[in-house]
Every structure is written in structure tokens, then in C-alpha cells.
Design an enzyme around this catalytic site. Structure first.
Site, PDB file in Angstrom:
ATOM      1  N   ARG A 137       0.820  -1.214   0.000  1.00  0.00           N
ATOM      2  CA  ARG A 137       0.000   0.000   0.000  1.00  0.00           C
ATOM      3  C   ARG A 137       0.855   1.266   0.000  1.00  0.00           C
ATOM      4  O   ARG A 137       0.677   2.156  -0.826  1.00  0.00           O
ATOM      5  CB  ARG A 137      -0.932  -0.013   1.216  1.00  0.00           C
ATOM      6  CG  ARG A 137      -2.092  -0.966   1.107  1.00  0.00           C
ATOM      7  CD  ARG A 137      -2.859  -1.012   2.416  1.00  0.00           C
ATOM      8  NE  ARG A 137      -2.031  -1.571   3.465  1.00  0.00           N
ATOM      9  CZ  ARG A 137      -2.037  -2.850   3.822  1.00  0.00           C
ATOM     10  NH1 ARG A 137      -2.861  -3.683   3.254  1.00  0.00           N
ATOM     11  NH2 ARG A 137      -1.229  -3.295   4.753  1.00  0.00           N
ATOM     12  N   ALA A 148       9.551   2.847   7.268  1.00  0.00           N
ATOM     13  CA  ALA A 148       8.876   1.557   7.507  1.00  0.00           C
ATOM     14  C   ALA A 148       9.154   1.096   8.945  1.00  0.00           C
ATOM     15  O   ALA A 148       8.350   1.346   9.849  1.00  0.00           O
ATOM     16  CB  ALA A 148       9.323   0.524   6.493  1.00  0.00           C
ATOM     17  N   GLU A 163      13.041   2.653  20.079  1.00  0.00           N
ATOM     18  CA  GLU A 163      12.334   3.952  20.073  1.00  0.00           C
ATOM     19  C   GLU A 163      11.900   4.337  21.477  1.00  0.00           C
ATOM     20  O   GLU A 163      11.210   3.535  22.114  1.00  0.00           O
ATOM     21  CB  GLU A 163      11.123   3.877  19.134  1.00  0.00           C
ATOM     22  CG  GLU A 163      11.551   3.690  17.673  1.00  0.00           C
ATOM     23  CD  GLU A 163      10.383   3.733  16.669  1.00  0.00           C
ATOM     24  OE1 GLU A 163       9.231   3.922  17.104  1.00  0.00           O
ATOM     25  OE2 GLU A 163      10.639   3.586  15.480  1.00  0.00           O
ATOM     26  N   HIS A 190       9.288   8.925  14.466  1.00  0.00           N
ATOM     27  CA  HIS A 190       8.189   8.022  14.078  1.00  0.00           C
ATOM     28  C   HIS A 190       6.889   8.812  13.854  1.00  0.00           C
ATOM     29  O   HIS A 190       5.881   8.605  14.532  1.00  0.00           O
ATOM     30  CB  HIS A 190       7.981   6.937  15.140  1.00  0.00           C
ATOM     31  CG  HIS A 190       7.282   5.715  14.604  1.00  0.00           C
ATOM     32  ND1 HIS A 190       7.505   4.462  15.104  1.00  0.00           N
ATOM     33  CD2 HIS A 190       6.362   5.553  13.614  1.00  0.00           C
ATOM     34  CE1 HIS A 190       6.759   3.579  14.456  1.00  0.00           C
ATOM     35  NE2 HIS A 190       6.056   4.223  13.544  1.00  0.00           N
TER      36      HIS A 190
HETATM   37  P1  NAI Z   1       1.775  -3.748   2.943  1.00  0.00           P
HETATM   38  O1  NAI Z   1       1.597  -5.063   3.575  1.00  0.00           O
HETATM   39  O2  NAI Z   1       0.681  -3.197   2.104  1.00  0.00           O
HETATM   40  O3  NAI Z   1       3.086  -3.788   2.045  1.00  0.00           O
HETATM   41  C1  NAI Z   1       4.275  -4.418   2.416  1.00  0.00           C
HETATM   42  C2  NAI Z   1       4.918  -4.921   1.136  1.00  0.00           C
HETATM   43  O4  NAI Z   1       6.219  -5.407   1.453  1.00  0.00           O
HETATM   44  C3  NAI Z   1       4.162  -6.079   0.495  1.00  0.00           C
HETATM   45  O5  NAI Z   1       3.836  -5.772  -0.841  1.00  0.00           O
HETATM   46  C4  NAI Z   1       5.131  -7.230   0.582  1.00  0.00           C
HETATM   47  O6  NAI Z   1       5.037  -8.096  -0.509  1.00  0.00           O
HETATM   48  C5  NAI Z   1       6.463  -6.509   0.610  1.00  0.00           C
HETATM   49  N1  NAI Z   1       7.559  -7.306   1.125  1.00  0.00           N
HETATM   50  C6  NAI Z   1       7.538  -8.209   2.143  1.00  0.00           C
HETATM   51  N2  NAI Z   1       8.746  -8.767   2.300  1.00  0.00           N
HETATM   52  C7  NAI Z   1       9.548  -8.195   1.365  1.00  0.00           C
HETATM   53  C8  NAI Z   1      10.916  -8.351   1.029  1.00  0.00           C
HETATM   54  N3  NAI Z   1      11.695  -9.223   1.659  1.00  0.00           N
HETATM   55  N4  NAI Z   1      11.420  -7.592   0.022  1.00  0.00           N
HETATM   56  C9  NAI Z   1      10.639  -6.720  -0.644  1.00  0.00           C
HETATM   57  N5  NAI Z   1       9.328  -6.549  -0.380  1.00  0.00           N
HETATM   58  C10 NAI Z   1       8.794  -7.267   0.610  1.00  0.00           C
HETATM   59  O7  NAI Z   1       2.142  -2.763   4.113  1.00  0.00           O
HETATM   60  P2  NAI Z   1       2.098  -1.166   4.094  1.00  0.00           P
HETATM   61  O8  NAI Z   1       0.780  -0.688   4.556  1.00  0.00           O
HETATM   62  O9  NAI Z   1       2.604  -0.676   2.807  1.00  0.00           O
HETATM   63  O10 NAI Z   1       3.137  -0.831   5.269  1.00  0.00           O
HETATM   64  C11 NAI Z   1       4.489  -1.218   5.180  1.00  0.00           C
HETATM   65  C12 NAI Z   1       5.168  -1.020   6.509  1.00  0.00           C
HETATM   66  O11 NAI Z   1       5.284   0.354   6.794  1.00  0.00           O
HETATM   67  C13 NAI Z   1       4.384  -1.583   7.702  1.00  0.00           C
HETATM   68  O12 NAI Z   1       4.690  -2.929   7.921  1.00  0.00           O
HETATM   69  C14 NAI Z   1       4.806  -0.709   8.840  1.00  0.00           C
HETATM   70  O13 NAI Z   1       5.835  -1.355   9.548  1.00  0.00           O
HETATM   71  C15 NAI Z   1       5.338   0.536   8.195  1.00  0.00           C
HETATM   72  N6  NAI Z   1       4.562   1.741   8.515  1.00  0.00           N
HETATM   73  C16 NAI Z   1       5.208   2.773   9.109  1.00  0.00           C
HETATM   74  C17 NAI Z   1       4.552   3.937   9.393  1.00  0.00           C
HETATM   75  C18 NAI Z   1       5.226   5.029  10.112  1.00  0.00           C
HETATM   76  O14 NAI Z   1       4.581   5.743  10.869  1.00  0.00           O
HETATM   77  N7  NAI Z   1       6.484   5.253   9.909  1.00  0.00           N
HETATM   78  C19 NAI Z   1       3.126   4.113   9.033  1.00  0.00           C
HETATM   79  C20 NAI Z   1       2.524   2.940   8.443  1.00  0.00           C
HETATM   80  C21 NAI Z   1       3.238   1.817   8.187  1.00  0.00           C
HETATM   81  C1  3PG Z   2       2.263   1.794  11.675  1.00  0.00           C
HETATM   82  O1  3PG Z   2       2.845   0.728  11.592  1.00  0.00           O
HETATM   83  O2  3PG Z   2       1.051   1.932  11.437  1.00  0.00           O
HETATM   84  C2  3PG Z   2       3.046   3.004  11.973  1.00  0.00           C
HETATM   85  O3  3PG Z   2       4.320   2.701  12.361  1.00  0.00           O
HETATM   86  C3  3PG Z   2       2.353   3.958  12.869  1.00  0.00           C
HETATM   87  O4  3PG Z   2       2.736   3.801  14.195  1.00  0.00           O
HETATM   88  P1  3PG Z   2       2.026   4.699  15.329  1.00  0.00           P
HETATM   89  O5  3PG Z   2       0.652   4.168  15.468  1.00  0.00           O
HETATM   90  O6  3PG Z   2       2.810   4.510  16.560  1.00  0.00           O
HETATM   91  O7  3PG Z   2       2.054   6.096  14.826  1.00  0.00           O
END
Ligand code: NAI
Ligand code: 3PG
Length: 539
Positions: A150, A231, A261, A280
Site C-alpha cells: 500500500r 517503515a 524507540e 516516528h
Molecule cells: P503492505 O503489507 O501493504 O506492504 C508491504 C509490502 O512489502 C508487500 O507488498 C510485501 O510483498 C512486501 N515485502 C515483504 N517482504 C519483502 C521483502 N523481503 N522484500 C521486498 N518486499 C517485501 O504494508 P504497508 O501498509 O505498505 O506498510 C508497510 C510497513 O510500513 C508496515 O509494515 C509498517 O511497519 C510501516 N509503517 C510505518 C509507518 C510510520 O509511521 N512510519 C506508518 C505505516 C506503516
Molecule cells: C504503523 O505501523 O502503522 C506506523 O508505524 C504507525 O505507528 P504509530 O501508530 O505509533 O504512529
């Protein structure tokens, strides 16, 4: 009234939704240690963000806790296997913060390329250093996106809008599918790395993605490459990155997430050159927080009040339509599992479930889980339910084979179960009459028709005259009422099985008297739930 513990700060919109649904909200963000353990123990559900770590130790004795909702995406702060073992559903809210995380990625990429944070600090210190902060355009540059889920896709779309060339890598997305999404993708990470001017990671943190970009991968990058991580901390190895920034092997990095963190004061990246850090903040927008708070609240309301399971990371999703379609089969499978457990002679090594006819048109994972739950729930000390039954079975070396066939036989729908304690299976087959009445229609090799509720007495025997009278007389004396009776037999006078539905439980002396008949081979008394009583939490 179900109770929900709020472990991290949650937007009021989520709290209001819970309260309006009649949930008792225990809003105590920031609890740790024993206080958190006690609060979890007293709650039916919990909502958290990334700030709270749910360990196996905290879930050792989970009390009433049945579900954890992550208001966000990453569940790496939850010991999911431990939750599964305890039968706790873990759900997240994918999508609610996608746009915010993608925008944050673009924001820190541009800020890094144009030295905006350093320029801001410099100017506020009274300086005017135009020459020092000459940046780079992103237009025409290549952005490598690892993880085309996503967020990765939204980042790719936005980068394309900035006239960047986007190249993706995701081993779980077919190259053609990436092409359809307008993203050039490569099959190997090694094909991506040398091409990037900017590299961004958007995968979950797993054993595989931990240090996905380490010292070796950094060596493959262009020397003026800049790295981004919105991520999870550790996908880009922090020590290797700090080293590469100090030596100038990479030109810069912008990071939103960290292995620890908040990071400790001696965290090497705090002092590294050309690094931009945010605490974060990827999902920290008013919009994203309102989305995930409302979504997490709704997940728990639906689960605790209706048994719906959506966006679960440790079991199959069950939406309203699917739940209604399979509810009766879930009940049937659970009763067949209970029956098999009580008929089994010895330890069960393998089960084979065959779904035939109408049932095969549905998703059968929940039905299989329900059978396994019935099979194990009276055999294990642990709390067994639809979430953990398959895991507990596999941990105990029970092989589970499930096959489906849409072909109808004598019945329009059939669930055949075979439990192997030794090489020979015990067969128990159930069906639905009129789409709702549960019936046992085969036991061992014998066809019959019997109800699947209350107390059943099952006895293999030889089909000889007077046997029913023998039982009736004894039960009459012992005040045991026979509600119904079904017999399955090979041929008149041959081997047979009978199932009696009893209104009350026979005593041991009554059973001993019945068993004394020379043509009764054995007797099993099977206890099943009353009609309509679904397996645990399946309200
Ligand atoms: P998602 O599940 O839609 O996408 C993750 C993608 O990574 C999938 O398409 C999967 O096939 C791919 N993937 C898995 N293993 C892999 C590998 N070894 N090499 C390459 N690609 C691989 O998840 P989404 O919603 O895109 O979120 C991704 C990550 O972002 C979450 O797991 C979360 O940890 C992090 N995140 C961080 C946020 C923040 O506040 N900094 C906010 C939201 C998410
Ligand atoms: C997530 O995985 O959705 C993000 O890392 C967001 O984390 P937070 O809810 O602590 O902002």
C-alpha cells in the site's frame, strides 16, 4: 458489557465509537509492566499503537483478553505467535495511515535533497549560508522502492508525479502486476541497488527484512545515493548506515523509525552527517489518527459483539456475509471434533477433513479451525479456540489435511472427518438438513441419522434381537430417558453401531449393566453442547 483497554493515545473519535457501542473503555495509555498485565487480564480487547510492546510474558495469563487491535499497520510490537497460542485474535488497520506515511516519505526525501532542516537551524542561528545548502533536484532521478504494498505504491505514484523514474522490488508481486500499476519492477534486489539515486523501504519488519539493506547492499549503491526509511527501524542496518554516512559511501539518509524507540543517547545516527531524523511521525497526522482510531474501535466492536473478524494477522478473516454462510458449518464441525475426541482410542496423529457439495463453495479455514477446536478443547489444559486450535494441533504433531470437492453425493452438503489414532481412521460425517439442522450421518463404516447435541451413547454391537429391550429395561430402572435412537448396520444380524440421544447422563453402574450384554462391543458416552451453542467467542 465488554471492556477495552486503550494502551496508547487514541483519537477521541475512536473512544466515542466504543462508548456509543456500549463498551466499557479503560483509557490508560502508557501502562507498562505489571500494571499493563493486570489491565490486559481484565479486558476483553485492547487497542494500541507502536508505543506499547505486547510480549509473551504479558500474555502468559491473558484472563478475558480475546482480541488486540493495532491502530496502525505494523504488528512487530506484538508477539503474534504468543497471542495466537493463547487464542487471541490480532487485527490491524491497513490503509488508514497509508497516505500519511507516503506523504511523510516524500516530505523527508525533499527535505533531505534540499537540506531544509539544516538550513532552517542555520538561519535561526542568525546565519545566511546560501552556498552551504545547495541541494539536488529529484526530477529525473531514480527512486528505488523496496516493498510495493500500500505505502510503497503510493510513494511510487507521488514520485512519478515529481518526474522521478521509479523502479520497484517486491518478491511477492508479479512483475506484470507491477507493470499494470505503472511501476517498472525488477526481479532481484541486486538489480535495483546500483540504479538508485534515492532508495526507500516499505516492507514490514520480519526475519527476512531485518538488515535487508546492510553493509554489503550499501556497497552496491551509487556513492551519491540517499536512503529513506519510513517503515521500521533495522530494515536498513543502522550501524552500517552510520558508518557509510561517516565515510561518505552514501550521500545522506532520512529516517522516521528506529530499532529502539526512542533511540538511546549514544545512538550512532544522532551524530552522523547528512542525516535527517523524525520521531516516528509517518502516521502522525490528524487524518490518519482519526482513521485508525475509528477503524480499530470498529474492529473490536464487531468482533466482541458479532464475532466478525476483519484484518486479522493470525487467522482467516470472517466478514458478515461469510460468517452467516458458514456459521452452521462451524457449529457442525465443532461438534464433530468434540465427538471424534471422545470416541478416539489413543493419541490422534492425523485428521483428514473432506468438504463435499455446498460446503465446498465456502472458505473452509474457519470450519477446519472449529473442528480442531472441538478435537482439542477437552484434551488440553490450555484454552483452545478457533484462533489457536490449528497451531496447537501442529505443535503436538497432528497433521491436518483438508480437501474440498463441489461434487454432491447422496447429500447436498457433507463434512466428512477422519481421525487417525493408529493407521485406521475413525470416520464421523455430518450434514445439514434443511440448511440448519445438524445431523450425524455416518460413524465408522455405518450410515445412520442422529442428532448432534446433548448426551450421546455410542455403542458398536452385533445386530441381534432383544438388545434394545435389554438397554431399555436397564435405563428404565436407572431413570435414564432415551430421547432418540439411530442404528446403522452392515446387514441384518451383522455388525452395527447405535447412537442413543439421552435426556440425562447414565451412571457408571447403569453403563456397566448395559455393557454386560455379550453382543455390545464397547460403549462411549459423548457430551456435546446443547443445540445452538456455538464454539467459544463465536456469539
Ligand atoms: P503492505 O503489507 O501493504 O506492504 C508491504 C509490502 O512489502 C508487500 O507488498 C510485501 O510483498 C512486501 N515485502 C515483504 N517482504 C519483502 C521483502 N523481503 N522484500 C521486498 N518486499 C517485501 O504494508 P504497508 O501498509 O505498505 O506498510 C508497510 C510497513 O510500513 C508496515 O509494515 C509498517 O511497519 C510501516 N509503517 C510505518 C509507518 C510510520 O509511521 N512510519 C506508518 C505505516 C506503516
Ligand atoms: C504503523 O505501523 O502503522 C506506523 O508505524 C504507525 O505507528 P504509530 O501508530 O505509533 O504512529
Amino acid at each position: 458489557m465488554p471492556r477495552v483497554l486503550i494502551c496508547d493515545k487514541l483519537e477521541p473519535a475512536g473512544l466515542e465509537l466504543l462508548k456509543a457501542a456500549g463498551v466499557d473503555v479503560d483509557n490508560r495509555p502508557g501502562l507498562v509492566g505489571e500494571a499493563l498485565q493486570v489491565a490486559l487480564h481484565q479486558a476483553d480487547g485492547a487497542i494500541l499503537r507502536s508505543g506499547t510492546r505486547i510480549t509473551a510474558e504479558l500474555l502468559e495469563d491473558p484472563g478475558k483478553l480475546k482480541a488486540i487491535a493495532r491502530a496502525g499497520v505494523g504488528v512487530d510490537n506484538i508477539d503474534v505467535p504468543a497471542a495466537t497460542r493463547k487464542g487471541i485474535v490480532v487485527m490491524n488497520t491497513p490503509g488508514g495511515n497509508t497516505v500519511s506515511a507516503a506523504e511523510h516519505t516524500i516530505a523527508i526525501m525533499l527535505a533531505l535533497a534540499r537540506h531544509i532542516p539544516a538550513a532552517d537551524v542555520s538561519m535561526k542561528a542568525g546565519k545566511w549560508e546560501r552556498g552551504k545548502f545547495v541541494g539536488h533536484q529529484v526530477a529525473g532521478k531514480t527512486l528505488g522502492v523496496i516493498g510495493l504494498g500500500r505505502i510503497g505504491r503510493e510513494v511510487a505514484r507521488r514520485a512519478a508525479g515529481l518526474d522521478m523514474n521509479v523502479v520497484g522490488y517486491d518478491p511477492f508481486l508479479a512483475l506484470e502486476r507491477a507493470g499494470q500499476l505503472g511501476i517498472e519492477a525488477v526481479a532481484r534486489l541486486t538489480d535495483l541497488l546500483p540504479r538508485c539515486d534515492f532508495l526507500t523501504v516499505h516492507t514490514p519488519l520480519t526475519d527476512v527484512t531485518k538488515s535487508l539493506i546492510g553493509a554489503k547492499e550499501i556497497q552496491s549503491l551509487k556513492p551519491d545515493c540517499r536512503l529513506l526509511n519510513v517503515a521500521r527501524g533495522g530494515i536498513i542496518d543502522e550501524t552500517a548506515l552510520a558508518e557509510a554516512l561517516h565515510t561518505g559511501r552514501v550521500a545522506g539518509a532520512a529516517l522516521d523509525v528506529f530499532t529502539s524507540e526512542p533511540p538511546p543517547p549514544d545512538f550512532p545516527l544522532l551524530k552522523a552527517p547528512n542525516v535527517l531524523l523524525t520521531p516516528h511521525l509517518g502516521a502522525s497526522t490528524v487524518e490518519a489518527q482519526e482513521n485508525v482510531a475509528k477503524e480499530a474501535a470498529q474492529l473490536l466492536i464487531d468482533f466482541l459483539q458479532k464475532g466478525l473478524v476483519q484484518f486479522a494477522v493470525n487467522m482467516a478473516a470472517v466478514d458478515r456475509a461469510e460468517l452467516e454462510a458458514v456459521r452452521t458449518y462451524v457449529d457442525l464441525a465443532h461438534r464433530l471434533g468434540l465427538l471424534q475426541a471422545q470416541l478416539a482410542q489413543g493419541a490422534i496423529r492425523k485428521v483428514v477433513l473432506t468438504y463435499r457439495g455446498d460446503v465446498a463453495q465456502h472458505g473452509t479455514r474457519l470450519i477446519t479451525a472449529s473442528f480442531m477446536s472441538g478435537l482439542l478443547e477437552n484434551r488440553l489444559d490450555e484454552h483452545v479456540n478457533l484462533v489457536n486450535a490449528e497451531m496447537l494441533a501442529r505443535e503436538r504433531g497432528i497433521e491436518i489435511v483438508a480437501t474440498t470437492s463441489p461434487k454432491k453425493g447422496d447429500f447436498s452438503t457433507l463434512l466428512q472427518t477422519e481421525a487417525f489414532a493408529d493407521d485406521k481412521p475413525m470416520v464421523a460425517t455430518g450434514t445439514l438438513f434443511g440448511n440448519q439442522y445438524l445431523r450425524l450421518v455416518q460413524i465408522g463404516p455405518f450410515r445412520l441419522d442422529t442428532y448432534l447435541d446433548g448426551t450421546l451413547m455410542v455403542f458398536p454391537h452385533r445386530d441381534v434381537p432383544g438388545l434394545i429391550g435389554h438397554i431399555g429395561t436397564i435405563f428404565g430402572r436407572h431413570n435414564v430417558n432415551i430421547a432418540r435412537m439411530a442404528v446403522g448396520r452392515e446387514s441384518p444380524g451383522g455388525e452395527a453401531v447405535a447412537v442413543l440421544n439421552l435426556d440425562n447422563d447414565p451412571t457408571a453402574p447403569a453403563l456397566a449393566e448395559v455393557r454386560s450384554h455379550p453382543h455390545i462391543h464397547s460403549i462411549s458416552v459423548v457430551k456435546l453442547p446443547p443445540p445452538g451453542q456455538m464454539p467459544v467467542w463465536f456469539g
